[in-house]
Design an enzyme around this catalytic site. Structure first.
Site, short mmCIF file in Angstrom:
data_model
loop_
_atom_site.label_atom_id
_atom_site.label_comp_id
_atom_site.label_asym_id
_atom_site.label_seq_id
_atom_site.Cartn_x
_atom_site.Cartn_y
_atom_site.Cartn_z
CB SER A 1 6.51 2.63 2.41
OG SER A 1 5.16 2.53 2.81
N1 SAH Z 1 2.32 6.12 2.88
C1 SAH Z 1 2.88 6.06 4.21
C2 SAH Z 1 2.99 4.65 4.73
C3 SAH Z 1 2.11 4.52 5.91
S1 SAH Z 1 1.88 2.89 6.57
C4 SAH Z 1 4.22 6.78 4.25
O1 SAH Z 1 4.76 7.10 3.19
O2 SAH Z 1 4.71 7.05 5.36
C5 SAH Z 1 0.16 2.68 6.31
C6 SAH Z 1 -0.78 3.65 6.98
O3 SAH Z 1 -2.11 3.20 6.68
C7 SAH Z 1 -0.70 3.70 8.51
O4 SAH Z 1 -0.42 5.02 8.90
C8 SAH Z 1 -2.11 3.27 8.96
O5 SAH Z 1 -2.56 3.96 10.11
C9 SAH Z 1 -2.94 3.61 7.75
N2 SAH Z 1 -4.22 2.92 7.62
C10 SAH Z 1 -4.55 1.64 7.93
N3 SAH Z 1 -5.85 1.42 7.66
C11 SAH Z 1 -6.36 2.59 7.17
C12 SAH Z 1 -7.65 3.00 6.70
N4 SAH Z 1 -8.71 2.18 6.68
N5 SAH Z 1 -7.80 4.26 6.27
C13 SAH Z 1 -6.75 5.13 6.27
N6 SAH Z 1 -5.52 4.80 6.71
C14 SAH Z 1 -5.33 3.54 7.14
#
Ligand code: SAH
Length: 231
Positions: free
Chosen positions: A71
């Site tokens: 993000s």
């Molecule tokens: N907090 C992260 C941002 C990741 S983007 C950072 O700081 O890098 C969002 C993430 O949510 C992705 O990796 C995606 O695979 C995950 N995601 C999507 N649906 C999900 C679910 N049901 N349970 C867990 N993770 C999920």
């Protein structure tokens, strides 16, 4: 010689990190000192693919493995501030991704539980966080729309992916007085960032923190797989 170059690179990245806090966060009205200190402490370059290290402190999300993103720092700051965390709070994060936001949360509160649906991301984030010494972060591979009931209730829950609606397991796992920060929207393209505060056993208050854009939250209480991507 190598050491000198490494030190130069580290000093330069630290300078870029301080500039990020000043110009991307504080200048945009983020005033919570604990949040600013946390973002000043976490080396974002350790959470991006090697070839993107030069861009680690740019004002934008960056691609990571599994077609996901780390993000934008401002969004991490905004969402973290919206959680109104105290030092002894326990937090659940859905969407570990690179582990960056989990590290920011871990700088501020006592324990961070984080769930990621892509196994490879969960594993690399776990290793990266351990190598950086974040031993108060617990990473699980699984469907975060179901929360992580074993460690509930949580003082804060933060969801880093866009949901079609608020997953019921998450509101159920919120402590009374706890805050849930989640992007919610009827399409995969845009969401509004909501903060839901549990005011009693069956009462909740909600406020809208503005328009955002996240990758989809895919799972039992989220989008179905065909609407988003494959695991
Ligand atoms: N907090 C992260 C941002 C990741 S983007 C950072 O700081 O890098 C969002 C993430 O949510 C992705 O990796 C995606 O695979 C995950 N995601 C999507 N649906 C999900 C679910 N049901 N349970 C867990 N993770 C999920």
């Amino acid at each position: 010689m190598t050491t000198d170059i490494d030190k130069l690179a580290r000093d330069e990245l630290k300078k870029l990190r301080q500039q990020m806090v000043q110009y991307q966060l504080a200048a945009r009205g983020l005033t919570d000192e604990r949040v600013l200190d946390a973002l000043a402490a976490v080396p974002r370059e350790a959470f991006v693919p090697d070839e993107l290290i030069p861009y680690a402190y740019q004002d934008r999300p960056l691609p990571i493995e599994a077609n996901q993103t780390i993000s934008q720092p401002y969004i991490v700051g905004l969402m973290t501030a919206a959680l109104e965390l105290q030092a002894d709070d326990r937090v659940l994060e859905i969407g570990t991704g690179s582990g960056y936001a989990a590290a920011v949360l871990a700088e501020i509160c006592a324990e961070v539980y984080t769930v990621e649906r892509h196994r490879e991301l969960a594993e690399s984030a776990r290793e990266r966080l351990a190598a950086l010494g974040y031993d108060n972060v617990h990473v699980k591979h699984g469907d975060g729309t179901l929360g992580w009931p074993e460690h509930a209730p949580y003082d804060g829950i933060i969801v880093a992916a866009g949901a079609p609606e608020i997953p019921r397991p998450l509101t159920e796992q919120l402590a009374i007085g706890g805050r849930l920060v989640i992007p919610v929207g009827p399409t995969l393209e845009t969401q509004k960032l909501l903060r839901v505060r549990r005011t009693g056993e069956n009462s909740f208050e909600q406020d809208n923190l503005g328009a955002v854009r996240f990758v989809p939250l895919i799972g039992e209480a989220g989008w179905r797989e065909k609407e988003g991507d494959a695991q």
